[in-house]
Write an enzyme that holds these catalytic residues in place. Structure first.
Site, mmCIF file in Angstrom:
data_model
loop_
_atom_site.group_PDB
_atom_site.id
_atom_site.type_symbol
_atom_site.label_atom_id
_atom_site.label_comp_id
_atom_site.label_asym_id
_atom_site.label_seq_id
_atom_site.Cartn_x
_atom_site.Cartn_y
_atom_site.Cartn_z
ATOM 1 N N ASP A 198 -7.108 -6.913 -3.965
ATOM 2 C CA ASP A 198 -7.067 -5.843 -4.969
ATOM 3 C C ASP A 198 -7.451 -6.347 -6.346
ATOM 4 O OD1 ASP A 198 -6.334 -3.768 -3.377
ATOM 5 O OD2 ASP A 198 -4.185 -3.917 -3.798
ATOM 6 N N HIS A 245 -52.651 19.441 5.632
ATOM 7 C CA HIS A 245 -52.419 18.008 5.748
ATOM 8 C C HIS A 245 -53.659 17.327 6.348
ATOM 9 C CE1 HIS A 245 -48.252 19.006 4.963
ATOM 10 N NE2 HIS A 245 -47.865 17.763 5.102
ATOM 11 N N GLU A 268 -8.835 1.365 5.555
ATOM 12 C CA GLU A 268 -9.405 0.879 4.298
ATOM 13 C C GLU A 268 -9.225 -0.642 4.186
ATOM 14 O OE1 GLU A 268 -7.066 2.167 1.005
ATOM 15 O OE2 GLU A 268 -8.645 1.839 -0.475
ATOM 16 N N HIS A 269 -7.981 -1.098 4.366
ATOM 17 C CA HIS A 269 -7.674 -2.532 4.360
ATOM 18 C C HIS A 269 -7.188 -2.942 5.739
ATOM 19 C CE1 HIS A 269 -6.562 -0.991 0.256
ATOM 20 N NE2 HIS A 269 -7.350 -1.975 -0.106
ATOM 21 N N GLN A 279 0.817 -1.212 0.000
ATOM 22 C CA GLN A 279 0.000 0.000 0.000
ATOM 23 C C GLN A 279 0.854 1.268 0.000
ATOM 24 O OE1 GLN A 279 -3.371 -0.251 -0.670
ATOM 25 N NE2 GLN A 279 -2.452 -2.256 -1.002
ATOM 26 N N HIS A 313 1.551 3.086 -3.290
ATOM 27 C CA HIS A 313 0.473 3.761 -4.024
ATOM 28 C C HIS A 313 0.652 5.279 -4.083
ATOM 29 C CE1 HIS A 313 -2.593 1.040 -5.414
ATOM 30 N NE2 HIS A 313 -2.631 0.381 -4.278
#
Lengths: 427, 427
Positions: free
Chosen positions: A356, A415, A322-323, A254, A257
């Site tokens: 992934d 109403h 995230e992971h 990761q 990235h």
């Protein structure tokens, strides 16, 4: 990698620094002007921005179908096989997410229900250059297909040497219906508001730079968006039994990235902490994207040594990564302790890159702590619900006192009169 | 009410004018400053804004539990009974929305699944003054309770003569956990970022003015939000068999909400069109909120006479109304033609206010054309999903070629090496 040995309370403060957000008014304003211009001037505005930002002069934004076919034929057999395997597993997983409409007829004379309808059209943003990932196209388009979306549009910035064939091949395999080579905030604006050459869509998804992310946030409300995606994150929970080299390799998967990616290890083993830090340093030197990974590891990465497994999970829930890898013995027994995470990888052989690419679950995941409230991209993102009711006269009559009481309490006389209108003259 | 007799294509242009949006940069900026200030200075900033905007000096924002109990005892029996009926039906409907986690073990050695977890905390904004609706508190809090949310926080602007007892009673009945008398963008900021006296929440819901709506949009990403709500809408599809006075009364039930509310009738009967227009004019004169309703009817309302039922539905799908009444014979047969609507009311006795109060489906609904992609508030809004996978060695080994091929195609070498690390030395 920095190793912390602090209490849970102190560590919570450390990780809170990692999840703070700021608003950049200059970018907000620049993007707002681009969107207003495209909403007003359509194709001409998009064309001007493409000239200005991407240095190209486009007569037509569209990439014709035959170029997708050519791209599919042009890629090598191994890549075609890998994409096909990914497609097959993404479909077999996401099929389980398909939901049913329901109807409740438990009370005679009353029918109540909820109908599930696919969105009519969605737009997918695919970044340019090295960040153009064919795998992401499958992850976004296939759940939309399963939901029943009839029009899937892809936009991607024009490239000096043409769009990456692997990207076009993935679009073909995923069944993308229209492809346009436009990018940036102007592409998001075109998808949201439509132009003469691009019909508007109902929802926009996919990753992008800060201009794309800001534009998505600004058009939210006019259209739906998947999420405002941030840099990649991996959190690993591991004990002394874990293999330091494998843990380090997964952290780096990761880290490569993005300079702002966040590799995080939380463990109860000082020995493992030190061994992983050492292995990360060693493995870093031989990576092609070493500069990016070093920045992520040094500036955003951390290793936390906690007193016990409960504190490890408590801290990880605070991070909401995230992971999340669980490299503990019998990892599935801990699933109940995980409150906040996008995708969980259980055990030694569920290395993050498996998810992934080919395992089937989605890789478009909540980042930046948003796993506290957000979900992975799924079939549920491509449908909407419509409630419906039908009442017979007797059942409405029975509810008139409660309806008129509540309406008049809220000062909404019209109403009350609307339901009373049904019983005028005792008919 | 203005009556149109135009083709479907021409009418689509007319209704498009009704759904356009604009960005107000001044409000965006003002709200952005309030949020940044509250994020930085917490309670002190909130206190200053309350002094400035609501003209009150608050030592403590919190409304203690005993005041909710007192409010519940203070309201009259009919109101208590009506609120209880609403609660019972909201629960019996929304129970059907509860979803299950799933696990897929169809391939030996592979486990894949998706876990559903409730959000930990949510915040509910309740507007002040006459727009403080006890019914909305039930609609927002009860689905959150069913989802399993453990902390529900309500904020509402301070009032000169104290918070409306019906509002506090509804909060009590719905099981709201904390109530604070703060409002505006500063309340949204406090919920999103937290202060010393108010812990942050994971999601913010509920209606509000333009400052509240803009603040919700700006904190989206830091927290989840339900939607950016716009003015109320009602679309009625009716043929010559419908009762003009009932149709007119239902149109006015939404017109009285807001000068920008949108009452819309689409019919294939010129006779009905004229009779409804006449009845609206007559009924308008005797309404307490007549000024509001007149503005909505004249400026935003319309009646469209179409050639046939298919065109009626096609135009209504273009509008994507918040509320949709189908006043046609055998209305349920048309459910499949409805693509875009928040809540559908089938037949003469499903008058819209029935759904506002006691039928059970939610009344927090997508507005402004967002029913194209958005859903009513429901249990699904208060959970998030977490994917998980576990693979054994053999199944990971089988996928290594595809994973490494895709990773290297995308230029992500560290991804490829992470899975290869599991098989070093053939162990």
């Amino acid at each position: 990698m920095k190793i912390y040995k602090k209490s849970l309370a102190e560590m919570k403060k450390v990780v809170a620094d990692y999840t703070s957000q700021t608003i950049d008014l200059k970018i907000e304003q620049a993007v707002s002007e681009i969107i207003a211009n495209v909403a007003k001037n359509g194709d001409e505005a998009v064309r001007n921005y493409e000239r200005q930002f991407d240095n190209v002069n486009l007569a037509d934004f569209s990439i014709p179908e035959f170029q997708l076919d050519q791209a599919w034929e042009s890629i090598d057999d191994d890549l075609r096989a890998a994409l096909k395997l990914a497609k097959q597993n993404i479909i077999s997983f996401h099929k389980r997410e398909i939901e049913n409409s329901f109807v409740d007829v438990s009370k005679p004379g009353i029918l109540r229900g909820e109908k599930i309808t696919p969105l009519a059209s969605v737009g997918l943003y695919v970044p340019g250059g090295t960040a153009a990932y064919p795998s992401t196209i499958l992850m976004c388009a296939l759940p939309a297909k399963l939901a029943g979306v009839e029009r899937i549009v892809m936009v991607t910035p024009p490239q000096a040497d043409g769009i990456n064939p692997a990207v076009l091949a993935a679009a073909k395999l995923a069944g993308v219906d229209e492809v346009y080579q436009i990018g940036g905030a102007q592409a998001i604006a075109a998808l949201a508001y439509g132009t003469a050459s691009i019909a508007p869509v109902d929802k926009i998804m996919g990753p992008g730079n800060i201009f794309v992310a800001t534009a998505k946030k600004q058009v939210f409300g006019k259209v739906a968006i998947d999420m405002v995606a941030g840099p990649s994150e991996i959190g690993i929970l591991a004990d002394d039994s874990a293999d330091a080299d494998e843990v380090a390799a997964d952290l780096l998967s990761q880290a490569e990235h993005d300079k702002r990616a966040r590799p995080m290890l939380i463990t109860d083993s000082e020995r493992l902490a030190e061994a992983v830090a050492k292995s990360v340093t060693q493995q870093l030197t031989t990576l092609p994207r070493t500069e990016i990974a070093i920045a992520a590891v040094n500036e955003r990465g951390f290793i936390a040594v906690m007193d016990n497994v409960n504190d490890m999970f408590a801290l990880m829930n605070e991070v909401a990564p995230e992971h999340l890898e669980v490299q503990l013995a019998s990892p599935i027994q801990y699933l109940g302790l995980i409150k906040n995470a996008g995708s969980v990888f259980l055990g030694r052989y569920a290395s993050e890159p498996l998810g992934d690419y080919v395992a089937g679950p989605n890789h478009v995941l909540p980042t930046g702590g948003t796993a506290r409230f957000a979900s992975p991209l799924g079939v549920y993102d491509f449908v909407k619900r419509t409630q419906f009711i039908q009442f017979d006269r007797a059942n409405l009559a029975a509810d008139v006192p409660a309806i008129t009481k509540l309406a008049r309490t809220e000062g909404l006389e019209a109403h009350a009169r609307a339901v009373e209108a049904r019983f005028k003259g005792g008919e």
